[in-house]
Write an enzyme that holds these catalytic residues in place. Structure first.
Site, PDB file in Angstrom:
ATOM      1  N   HIS A  53       0.856  -1.177   0.000  1.00 25.98           N
ATOM      2  CA  HIS A  53       0.000   0.000   0.000  1.00 25.98           C
ATOM      3  C   HIS A  53       0.898   1.236   0.000  1.00 25.98           C
ATOM      4  O   HIS A  53       2.129   1.117   0.134  1.00 25.98           O
ATOM      5  CB  HIS A  53      -0.932   0.012   1.209  1.00 25.98           C
ATOM      6  CG  HIS A  53      -0.278  -0.284   2.521  1.00 25.98           C
ATOM      7  ND1 HIS A  53       0.676   0.515   3.082  1.00 25.98           N
ATOM      8  CD2 HIS A  53      -0.424  -1.330   3.363  1.00 25.98           C
ATOM      9  CE1 HIS A  53       1.078   0.000   4.220  1.00 25.98           C
ATOM     10  NE2 HIS A  53       0.435  -1.135   4.417  1.00 25.98           N
TER      11      HIS A  53
HETATM   12  P1  TYD Z   1      -1.595  -2.597   7.924  1.00 26.36           P
HETATM   13  O1  TYD Z   1      -0.878  -1.292   7.978  1.00 26.36           O
HETATM   14  O2  TYD Z   1      -2.669  -2.757   6.883  1.00 26.36           O
HETATM   15  O3  TYD Z   1      -0.522  -3.755   7.810  1.00 26.36           O
HETATM   16  P2  TYD Z   1      -0.012  -4.540   6.522  1.00 26.36           P
HETATM   17  O4  TYD Z   1      -0.020  -3.561   5.407  1.00 26.36           O
HETATM   18  O5  TYD Z   1       1.340  -5.016   6.878  1.00 26.36           O
HETATM   19  O6  TYD Z   1      -0.989  -5.642   6.330  1.00 26.36           O
HETATM   20  O7  TYD Z   1      -2.199  -2.884   9.362  1.00 26.36           O
HETATM   21  C1  TYD Z   1      -2.813  -4.113   9.673  1.00 26.36           C
HETATM   22  C2  TYD Z   1      -3.970  -3.828  10.595  1.00 26.36           C
HETATM   23  O8  TYD Z   1      -3.542  -3.210  11.791  1.00 26.36           O
HETATM   24  C3  TYD Z   1      -5.024  -2.915   9.961  1.00 26.36           C
HETATM   25  O9  TYD Z   1      -6.303  -3.413  10.307  1.00 26.36           O
HETATM   26  C4  TYD Z   1      -4.819  -1.596  10.660  1.00 26.36           C
HETATM   27  C5  TYD Z   1      -4.216  -1.980  11.996  1.00 26.36           C
HETATM   28  N1  TYD Z   1      -3.255  -0.967  12.475  1.00 26.36           N
HETATM   29  C6  TYD Z   1      -3.608  -0.148  13.534  1.00 26.36           C
HETATM   30  O10 TYD Z   1      -4.711  -0.240  14.103  1.00 26.36           O
HETATM   31  N2  TYD Z   1      -2.693   0.780  13.970  1.00 26.36           N
HETATM   32  C7  TYD Z   1      -1.471   0.924  13.392  1.00 26.36           C
HETATM   33  O11 TYD Z   1      -0.668   1.787  13.808  1.00 26.36           O
HETATM   34  C8  TYD Z   1      -1.140   0.089  12.267  1.00 26.36           C
HETATM   35  C9  TYD Z   1       0.180   0.215  11.568  1.00 26.36           C
HETATM   36  C10 TYD Z   1      -2.065  -0.845  11.857  1.00 26.36           C
END
Ligand code: TYD
Length: 135
Positions: A53
């Site tokens: 992303h």
């Molecule tokens: P995400 O950033 O989408 O991780 P990846 O791209 O590695 O899959 O985050 C995964 C989940 O965690 C998403 O539901 C959002 C949540 N999240 C938070 O609640 N707070 C945060 O600071 C981060 C980074 C993620």
């Protein structure tokens, strides 16, 4: 501090010591933004991919605190792969960079320093939408 907005590897201070080494990061000194949030990714099963992303407003600094992984960055034109495997070297990922993390080693620990608090609306999760926004 070099205040450009380019993707770049940044070497952190290292205090070598027979008792174990020490490194540190200060906001706006070693990285070009104020730290608003720290999160980390760990216990990644072999072969898994994280990320894929971009962020509209968030700048990030990513360090392999333990173990190793790859940071794959697309700037809208070209893709570059960076292998992180040192706890004193990280990569600055400016906003509007498409980024993917893969190739995690067993027990790796990925620490991310972020310039913003969490906001799902800041994410761009569709690569074609990202490319269109970069035009
Ligand atoms: P995400 O950033 O989408 O991780 P990846 O791209 O590695 O899959 O985050 C995964 C989940 O965690 C998403 O539901 C959002 C949540 N999240 C938070 O609640 N707070 C945060 O600071 C981060 C980074 C993620």
């Amino acid at each position: 501090m070099e205040n450009n907005n380019e993707i770049r590897l940044i070497q952190l201070p290292r205090i070598p010591d027979d008792r174990g080494n020490l490194s540190f990061i200060e906001s706006e000194a070693h990285i070009p933004f104020e730290i608003r949030r720290v999160y980390w990714i760990y216990d990644v099963p072999g072969g898994e991919i994280r990320g894929s992303h971009a962020f509209r407003d968030q700048d990030e600094f990513i360090v392999a605190i333990s173990g190793s992984f790859d940071v794959v960055l697309h700037d809208g034109t070209k893709e570059s792969r960076f292998h992180l495997n040192r706890s004193y070297k990280g990569i600055f990922v400016p906003r509007m960079t498409w980024r993917t993390l893969d190739n995690f080693s067993t027990n790796s620990l990925c620490m991310v320093l972020s310039s913003t608090s969490f906001d799902e609306a800041d994410y761009i999760r569709d690569f074609n939408e990202y490319l269109n926004l970069k035009k």
